[in-house]
Design a protein around this motif. Structure first.
Motif, mmCIF file in Angstrom:
data_model
loop_
_atom_site.group_PDB
_atom_site.id
_atom_site.type_symbol
_atom_site.label_atom_id
_atom_site.label_comp_id
_atom_site.label_asym_id
_atom_site.label_seq_id
_atom_site.Cartn_x
_atom_site.Cartn_y
_atom_site.Cartn_z
ATOM 1 N N GLY A 145 0.787 -1.226 0.000
ATOM 2 C CA GLY A 145 0.000 0.000 0.000
ATOM 3 C C GLY A 145 0.819 1.275 0.000
ATOM 4 O O GLY A 145 0.264 2.372 0.177
ATOM 5 N N LEU A 146 2.126 1.159 -0.202
ATOM 6 C CA LEU A 146 2.968 2.349 -0.304
ATOM 7 C C LEU A 146 2.824 2.958 -1.693
ATOM 8 O O LEU A 146 2.374 2.281 -2.628
ATOM 9 N N PRO A 147 3.184 4.205 -1.868
ATOM 10 C CA PRO A 147 3.120 4.797 -3.211
ATOM 11 C C PRO A 147 3.975 3.980 -4.181
ATOM 12 O O PRO A 147 5.020 3.438 -3.808
ATOM 13 N N ARG A 148 3.526 3.903 -5.421
ATOM 14 C CA ARG A 148 4.288 3.162 -6.419
ATOM 15 C C ARG A 148 5.597 3.897 -6.697
ATOM 16 O O ARG A 148 5.599 5.065 -7.081
ATOM 17 N N PRO A 149 6.731 3.223 -6.508
ATOM 18 C CA PRO A 149 8.006 3.906 -6.732
ATOM 19 C C PRO A 149 8.316 4.072 -8.213
ATOM 20 O O PRO A 149 7.925 3.244 -9.041
ATOM 21 N N SER A 150 9.001 5.150 -8.524
ATOM 22 C CA SER A 150 9.544 5.341 -9.870
ATOM 23 C C SER A 150 10.856 4.564 -9.966
ATOM 24 O O SER A 150 11.486 4.255 -8.946
ATOM 25 N N THR A 151 11.274 4.244 -11.181
ATOM 26 C CA THR A 151 12.515 3.494 -11.373
ATOM 27 C C THR A 151 13.519 4.316 -12.178
ATOM 28 O O THR A 151 13.165 5.251 -12.887
ATOM 29 N N GLN A 152 14.789 3.935 -12.034
ATOM 30 C CA GLN A 152 15.882 4.571 -12.772
ATOM 31 C C GLN A 152 15.844 6.101 -12.632
ATOM 32 O O GLN A 152 15.815 6.844 -13.613
ATOM 33 N N ILE A 153 15.862 6.539 -11.388
ATOM 34 C CA ILE A 153 15.793 7.971 -11.079
ATOM 35 C C ILE A 153 17.194 8.573 -11.179
ATOM 36 O O ILE A 153 18.117 8.147 -10.486
ATOM 37 N N ARG A 154 17.349 9.566 -12.006
ATOM 38 C CA ARG A 154 18.640 10.224 -12.200
ATOM 39 C C ARG A 154 18.748 11.409 -11.237
ATOM 40 O O ARG A 154 17.930 12.339 -11.287
#
Length: 285
Positions: free
Chosen positions: A192-201
């Protein structure tokens, strides 16, 4: 001949005698051989499967994703073929499915399901977590793989597993570099956590500090799965330490997950860290 090749064809052409075939080559599949002493790799096994089908089968599923360059496919993975045969030898999976002409392409002369059809099969025929991990790996090397999937669904609405396919497709993310990263992302989502973004620069001015596995930019919280290479490779270890110091200066909080961490601990750690940065359960992602 290094192989693989069809033994009966080599004999009929006069390339080999039966004695030479038995002495210098090893049986891989019925009537398919490889040079003795050669350890067949995944590409060899894929070619052998296609030859066994009389060059009529189409490589599909995980084997097809490997043909597109997807990683994390073990050499001993069963080779999937779409073809009409009810008794495949050990190591092969044969499905008598329907393929539209535009769902097949060729790689190195071998018929392979297109990226969209490959994603379609990966998503419908496996458990949710494995399906997402396999699609993630395909997307890493073929980012456009999902562009035509809806057309494939529309052509085959009655095939097994199609109804659960949207779940895997909705969770897939081409930013995962390993199955463990997929697992970690799904762990956060399921909790139930916020959906994380991937490959964050992350930049310090114009200088790239690090490309994060995943995280929440709004809260400056990163989550990374540290595999063995982070511990056993000195250069990687030093690079990680330096980039983490830079992230701390930029007020990023980094959650570095290792294999020994329990899922409940990871989720609680992430939730507490996000809450300390201003997230509240129920907030939009």
């Amino acid at each position: 001949m290094r192989g693989p090749f069809i033994g009966s064809e080599a004999l009929s052409r006069g390339d080999l005698t039966r004695h030479e075939l038995q002495r210098w080559f090893t049986w891989l599949l019925p009537d398919v051989y490889i040079a003795r002493g050669v350890m067949p790799d995944l590409r060899d096994r894929i070619r052998a499967a296609w030859l066994w089908s009389g060059r009529r089968g189409v490589i599909a599923g995980v084997a097809a994703s490997a043909m597109y360059g997807a990683d994390w496919v073990d050499t001993e993975t069963p080779i999937e073929l779409i073809w009409r045969n009810g008794r495949p030898p050990k190591g092969l999976i044969v499905r008598n499915d329907t393929l539209a002409p535009n769902e097949v392409t060729k790689i190195a002369g071998i018929p392979v399901t297109t990226p969209a059809r490959t994603a379609f099969d990966l998503g419908r025929l496996r458990s949710r977590d494995e399906a997402v991990a396999r699609i993630d790996a395909l997307l890493w090397t073929v980012p456009s793989a999902l562009h035509e999937v809806q057309s494939v669904i529309d052509r085959h609405p009655g095939l097994r597993g199609v109804k659960r396919l949207p779940i895997a497709l909705g969770l897939a993310d081409g930013g995962a570099q390993s199955p463990k990263e997929t697992w970690l992302r799904l762990l956060f989502i399921d909790a139930g956590l916020p959906r994380p973004s991937t490959q964050i620069r992350v930049y310090d001015g114009r200088r790239l500090v690090r490309v994060l596995d995943m995280g929440w930019e709004k809260y400056k919280v990163a989550a990374e799965y540290d595999g063995d290479q982070h511990r056993t490779r000195r250069t990687q270890y030093v690079k990680d330490i330096r980039s983490k110091r830079a992230l701390a200066r930029l007020r990023w909080e980094s959650l570095n997950v290792v294999n020994e961490d329990a899922p409940t601990f990871i989720v609680d750690w992430a939730a507490r860290t996000l809450a300390a940065r201003g997230w509240c359960p129920g907030d939009p992602d």
